[in-house]
Design an enzyme around this catalytic site. Structure first.
Site, PDB file in Angstrom:
ATOM      1  N   LYS A 198      67.698   3.650 -35.644  1.00 21.69           N
ATOM      2  CA  LYS A 198      68.604   2.537 -35.403  1.00 21.69           C
ATOM      3  C   LYS A 198      68.942   2.484 -33.906  1.00 21.69           C
ATOM      4  CE  LYS A 198      69.303   1.097 -39.696  1.00 21.69           C
ATOM      5  NZ  LYS A 198      69.011  -0.283 -40.137  1.00 21.69           N
ATOM      6  N   ASP A 234      64.662  -0.339 -35.342  1.00 20.01           N
ATOM      7  CA  ASP A 234      65.465  -1.417 -35.924  1.00 20.01           C
ATOM      8  C   ASP A 234      66.700  -1.659 -35.073  1.00 20.01           C
ATOM      9  OD1 ASP A 234      66.748  -3.247 -37.501  1.00 20.01           O
ATOM     10  OD2 ASP A 234      67.014  -1.942 -39.233  1.00 20.01           O
ATOM     11  N   GLU A 249      62.175  -4.172 -35.574  1.00 19.56           N
ATOM     12  CA  GLU A 249      62.794  -4.951 -36.664  1.00 19.56           C
ATOM     13  C   GLU A 249      64.035  -5.678 -36.172  1.00 19.56           C
ATOM     14  OE1 GLU A 249      64.728  -4.094 -41.110  1.00 19.56           O
ATOM     15  OE2 GLU A 249      63.480  -2.582 -40.128  1.00 19.56           O
ATOM     16  N   ASP A 262      64.448  -9.257 -40.845  1.00 18.75           N
ATOM     17  CA  ASP A 262      65.246  -8.704 -41.945  1.00 18.75           C
ATOM     18  C   ASP A 262      66.418  -9.626 -42.230  1.00 18.75           C
ATOM     19  OD1 ASP A 262      66.858  -7.310 -43.708  1.00 18.75           O
ATOM     20  OD2 ASP A 262      67.171  -5.583 -42.407  1.00 18.75           O
ATOM     21  N   LYS A 302      65.338  -7.379 -49.269  1.00 18.57           N
ATOM     22  CA  LYS A 302      66.400  -6.519 -49.795  1.00 18.57           C
ATOM     23  C   LYS A 302      67.028  -7.194 -51.002  1.00 18.57           C
ATOM     24  CE  LYS A 302      67.554  -4.217 -45.447  1.00 18.57           C
ATOM     25  NZ  LYS A 302      68.542  -4.085 -44.338  1.00 18.57           N
TER      26      LYS A 302
END
Length: 368
Positions: free
Chosen positions: A163, A191, A217, A242, A266
């Site tokens: 992250k 991400d 991402e 995403d 998701k």
């Protein structure tokens, strides 16, 4: 086989360490469990993990929507009426995808139990040989993140996701530190969770070209599809969207603008397994590989995602990381190394520890 009762629980699952991403910090994870009971006593479990930054929900709004809007729609319906139930939910209230996902997953759990089949057999059968999960590293200092990466690889993981999404220079240091800490054959994924602007994203991607990043991402804000398209057009690595895709309609816009190479599906964004299948179908038609992502769900949401992931060939990677991050969970998800093991059980294959649920419950509502 009619629905008799819906129970709704708020619990807070403890994390082994704080989960830190670009837009928030979580000391524990708010989880809403839904237990749907049929007139014959059969029970199905579902789960919502809302995120006010992504789904526009909190645990408290989810409970109120389930109790007052969506739960009453289910009474006396057959759990196999999944198309009708989603139609009724969408007609009743716009959005609220994680609340709808909780109901959807519980219905699939029931359908599997009624037919004595695991859920993946109901949605296409096993299409992928196995599910290999990564480990995710929260935002920390570059040194701390590199140490986490070394440990993860030593534990047998072959995929590491980090992250980032704070200031550009430190993010470049983070990516370099992690890449230098792990073997070249270990896949590295980055991400930003919407943390950069267009110039920042281009700067990071350019300055980490030698770091063998498999994909970047959601580098920019969710609805900034045009910036994403510009970034993709010059990126040496794949770009994954995403937060920018919640539905087939959203994915269609991305495809038309050629804004991403991959999409992260998701359940909590899409509204459950049923609408996620529609997103996967559209991605497959356009030749866009998918990832089955995670909002850090408990064993219930994790296994719901696992069933979807193993049943669709277009879903080529997953991020079913919740079980690695909790110190207590409602059931145990078994991994051999980094490979998820499916229990030989019908439905989602989850045996919920109701005693633990009772211990951790902060709010309990019933619809009947």
């Amino acid at each position: 086989m009619r629905i008799k009762k819906v129970d709704i629980y708020i619990i807070y699952l403890p994390l082994k360490e704080p989960f830190i991403i670009s837009y928030d910090r979580y000391e524990n994870m708010p989880v809403i469990l839904v237990k749907i009971e049929l007139q014959n006593g059969l029970i199905g479990w579902g789960e919502a993990v809302p995120d006010q930054h992504v789904t526009g929900e909190t645990e408290h709004t989810v409970v109120e929507v389930l109790k007052n809007e969506l739960g009453p729609l289910l009474i006396d319906l057959n759990p196999f009426q999944i198309e009708l139930i989603h139609h009724k939910m969408n007609k009743k209230i716009w959005g609220n995808p994680s609340a709808k996902a909780a109901i959807d997953c519980a219905l699939y759990d029931l359908m599997g139990k009624i037919t004595n089949q695991p859920v993946y057999q109901l949605i296409g059968g096993q299409a992928n040989e196995k599910l290999t999960a990564p480990q995710v590293i929260s935002i920390k200092s570059p040194i701390e993140m590199s140490e986490d990466a070394r440990r993860i690889v030593s534990e047998g993981f072959s995929n590491v996701k980090i992250k980032v999404g704070t200031d550009v220079e430190t993010d470049i240091e983070r990516i370099r530190a992690v890449r230098n800490a792990i073997p070249k054959e270990v896949k590295l994924r980055v991400d930003a969770n919407q943390g950069w602007d267009r110039i920042g994203a281009l700067t990071v991607i350019k300055n980490t070209k030698d770091c063998l990043v498999e994909w970047y991402e959601q580098p920019v804000l969710a609805d900034d599809i045009l910036s994403l398209q510009e970034i993709r057009s010059v990126s040496h690595a794949k770009i994954m969207i995403d937060e920018g895709v919640h539905s087939p309609q959203g994915l269609l816009n991305v495809i038309r603008n050629r804004s991403a190479d991959m999409v992260n599906i998701k359940l909590m964004k899409a509204g459950g397994i049923y609408p996620s299948l529609a997103i996967a179908n559209m991605a497959e038609v356009s030749g866009m590989p998918c990832q089955l992502g995670s909002m850090v769900e408990s064993a219930i949401g994790t296994m719901a995602g696992a069933h979807l992931s193993i049943a669709r060939r277009i879903i080529q990677t997953n991020e079913l990381v919740g079980p690695f991050m909790f110190s207590r969970d409602v059931d145990t998800v078994v991994f051999e190394g980094d490979v998820l093991q499916f229990p030989d059980l019908p439905g989602l294959g989850v045996q919920v520890d109701e005693e633990l649920v009772g211990e951790l419950t902060e709010v309990h509502k019933t619809v009947e």
